[in-house]
Scaffold this motif. Structure first.
Motif, PDB file in Angstrom:
ATOM      1  N   MET A   1       0.850  -1.206   0.000  1.00 51.30           N
ATOM      2  CA  MET A   1       0.000   0.000   0.000  1.00 51.30           C
ATOM      3  C   MET A   1       0.873   1.238   0.000  1.00 51.30           C
ATOM      4  SD  MET A   1      -3.084   0.949   2.594  1.00 51.30           S
ATOM      5  CE  MET A   1      -4.189  -0.305   2.001  1.00 51.30           C
ATOM      6  N   SER A   2       0.514   2.236  -0.812  1.00 52.74           N
ATOM      7  CA  SER A   2       1.371   3.413  -0.913  1.00 52.74           C
ATOM      8  C   SER A   2       1.213   4.305   0.312  1.00 52.74           C
ATOM      9  CB  SER A   2       1.039   4.180  -2.185  1.00 52.74           C
ATOM     10  OG  SER A   2      -0.321   4.544  -2.148  1.00 52.74           O
ATOM     11  N   ALA A   3       2.249   5.066   0.581  1.00 55.39           N
ATOM     12  CA  ALA A   3       2.245   5.954   1.746  1.00 55.39           C
ATOM     13  C   ALA A   3       1.396   7.184   1.474  1.00 55.39           C
ATOM     14  CB  ALA A   3       3.672   6.375   2.059  1.00 55.39           C
ATOM     15  N   ILE A   4       0.871   7.763   2.531  1.00 57.08           N
ATOM     16  CA  ILE A   4       0.159   9.030   2.334  1.00 57.08           C
ATOM     17  C   ILE A   4       0.882  10.125   3.109  1.00 57.08           C
ATOM     18  CG2 ILE A   4      -2.047   7.888   1.935  1.00 57.08           C
ATOM     19  CD1 ILE A   4      -2.968   8.616   4.621  1.00 57.08           C
ATOM     20  N   GLN A   5       0.809  11.303   2.549  1.00 60.75           N
ATOM     21  CA  GLN A   5       1.517  12.444   3.143  1.00 60.75           C
ATOM     22  C   GLN A   5       0.624  13.121   4.173  1.00 60.75           C
ATOM     23  OE1 GLN A   5       4.799  12.860   2.451  1.00 60.75           O
ATOM     24  NE2 GLN A   5       4.339  10.972   1.315  1.00 60.75           N
ATOM     25  N   ALA A   6       1.227  13.511   5.281  1.00 56.64           N
ATOM     26  CA  ALA A   6       0.438  14.138   6.337  1.00 56.64           C
ATOM     27  C   ALA A   6       1.310  15.102   7.135  1.00 56.64           C
ATOM     28  CB  ALA A   6      -0.136  13.074   7.267  1.00 56.64           C
ATOM     29  N   ARG A   7       0.629  15.998   7.860  1.00 53.29           N
ATOM     30  CA  ARG A   7       1.328  16.901   8.779  1.00 53.29           C
ATOM     31  C   ARG A   7       1.154  16.350  10.183  1.00 53.29           C
ATOM     32  NH1 ARG A   7       1.305  22.547   7.557  1.00 53.29           N
ATOM     33  NH2 ARG A   7      -0.414  22.885   9.020  1.00 53.29           N
ATOM     34  N   TYR A   8       2.281  16.256  10.898  1.00 50.56           N
ATOM     35  CA  TYR A   8       2.274  15.629  12.218  1.00 50.56           C
ATOM     36  C   TYR A   8       2.336  16.687  13.319  1.00 50.56           C
ATOM     37  CZ  TYR A   8       3.908  12.779  16.156  1.00 50.56           C
ATOM     38  OH  TYR A   8       4.069  12.179  17.378  1.00 50.56           O
ATOM     39  N   PHE A   9       1.496  16.537  14.316  1.00 47.83           N
ATOM     40  CA  PHE A   9       1.516  17.430  15.485  1.00 47.83           C
ATOM     41  C   PHE A   9       1.774  16.551  16.696  1.00 47.83           C
ATOM     42  CE2 PHE A   9      -1.236  19.245  12.306  1.00 47.83           C
ATOM     43  CZ  PHE A   9      -0.876  20.586  12.282  1.00 47.83           C
ATOM     44  N   ASP A  10       2.791  16.926  17.491  1.00 51.24           N
ATOM     45  CA  ASP A  10       3.143  16.041  18.600  1.00 51.24           C
ATOM     46  C   ASP A  10       2.198  16.167  19.790  1.00 51.24           C
ATOM     47  OD1 ASP A  10       3.837  18.402  19.768  1.00 51.24           O
ATOM     48  OD2 ASP A  10       6.018  18.041  19.727  1.00 51.24           O
ATOM     49  N   GLY A  11       1.268  17.128  19.744  1.00 52.71           N
ATOM     50  CA  GLY A  11       0.308  17.261  20.838  1.00 52.71           C
ATOM     51  C   GLY A  11       0.838  18.139  21.958  1.00 52.71           C
TER      52      GLY A  11
END
Ligand SMILES: [Zn+2]
Length: 346
Positions: A1-11
């Motif tokens: 399955m291909s990867a999806i791009q996302a923005r990560y927030f550490d909380g």
């Protein structure tokens, strides 16, 4: 399955970091980016619902989250997960929002709702308002309406004083009869006027005012005919038809003006208010209600409904010419039908 791009927030901070999300064969979601490398079983990841093209959020057990615009990628990733029942509505919302068919259906429902509002909602609302209106407000409306009509249309009655007195007595006797029969009919008053271009006519105005013209009195062959017409107008008064009609018309004009963004029609509405009263084309339902009341009154008094049919017919034959003449009979649609109804009740 291909990867999806996302923005990560550490909380912990509001800083966003670019990451890629990838699901492995064991159902573990791997989040990787600069300084980030964590994995979560997909079942422990909470995903926000898909609504149109809005961004989705993936919440991880440690309070961190990802935001992505790749809706299809998220759907593919969670395809194996059974949706919770609580997800059904948002899923439906999404389907409705994205399908043209649904968009058209939504438009049709909107139009139907507007039409329903005009045909049922507004009349129902107008009825409530008309009956809830304080007596003082209604009497002001009635006074203003009569003053406007006296200014533009009517002249003082030229009937001899003793004739006027006799008609007032007839009206008072009818009210007494209504009150005695607990039908209710207090506070109505009869105003006699020379009708001018209104011709042989009778009107029910707000605040229990009935105007009857000299011409109608002249046209009648029998005071029982006038009693029938008075009873019809009392029928309108009891149901507050004129108020309801003006309220309905005004709200309808407002609704149309607001919908079309055409506010100039509002000035027209204000200017037309007195005319609205006179040219009130009551609905057939209102006329039937008033007729039924009149026929009930005649029956109680032992007067043949033929009397009512006779004056209706004579008014029809004598309707004033000219477009701007307020037309009693156009405000009373289906004269023929009404005469037939009246005589059928014999
Ligand atoms: Zn009527």
């Amino acid at each position: 399955m291909s990867a999806i791009q996302a923005r990560y927030f550490d909380g912990k901070s509001s800083a966003a970091r670019e990451t890629s999300l990838e699901l492995d064969a064991q159902g573990v979601l791997r989040v990787r980016g600069e300084g980030i490398d964590c994995s979560w079983p997909l079942a422990e990841v909470r995903v926000s619902d898909r609504i149109g093209a809005s961004r989705r959020y993936l919440d991880f057990p440690d309070g961190s989250k990802c935001e992505t615009a790749d809706n299809d990628g998220v759907d593919r990733m969670f395809a194996g997960q059974v949706p919770a029942a609580s997800n059904l509505l948002p899923r439906l919302l999404h389907r409705w929002e994205s399908g043209l068919r649904y968009a058209l259906a939504a438009a049709a429902i909107t139009v139907a709702a507007a039409v329903a509002a005009i045909f049922w909602g507004i009349p129902a609302l107008a009825k409530q308002v008309a009956f809830a209106l304080p007596a003082s407000t209604e009497s002001l409306l009635g006074r203003d309406a009569l003053a406007a009509l006296d200014h533009f249309i009517f002249k003082p009655s030229r009937l001899p004083p003793e004739r006027q007195e006799a008609l007032q007595k007839l009206h008072a006797a009818m009210l007494a009869d209504l009150t005695a029969g607990r039908v209710g009919g207090g506070g109505y008053r009869l105003e006699l006027r020379a009708g001018g271009r209104a011709g042989a006519n009778a009107f029910a105005l707000p605040a229990g005012i009935i105007v009857m013209t000299d011409e109608l009195v002249a046209l009648s062959k029998d005071d029982r005919e006038l009693e029938a017409v008075l009873a019809h107008e009392i029928g309108h008064l009891r149901q507050r038809h004129i108020l309801r009609h003006v309220l309905q018309d005004s709200v309808t004009v407002l609704l149309i003006a607001v919908t079309l963004g055409d506010l100039t029609s509002l000035t027209t509405l204000a200017a037309a208010a007195p005319t609205l009263l006179l040219q009130a084309k009551f609905s057939r339902d209102f006329e039937r209600e008033a007729d039924d009341f009149a026929l009930g009154h005649l029956a109680r008094r032992g007067i043949s409904p033929e009397v009512f049919a006779a004056i209706l017919q004579r008014m029809e034959d004598n309707r004033p010419d000219g477009k701007d003449a307020p037309d009693f009979l156009s405000s009373h649609p289906g004269t023929r039908e009404r005469i037939e109804r009246a005589t059928a009740k014999r």
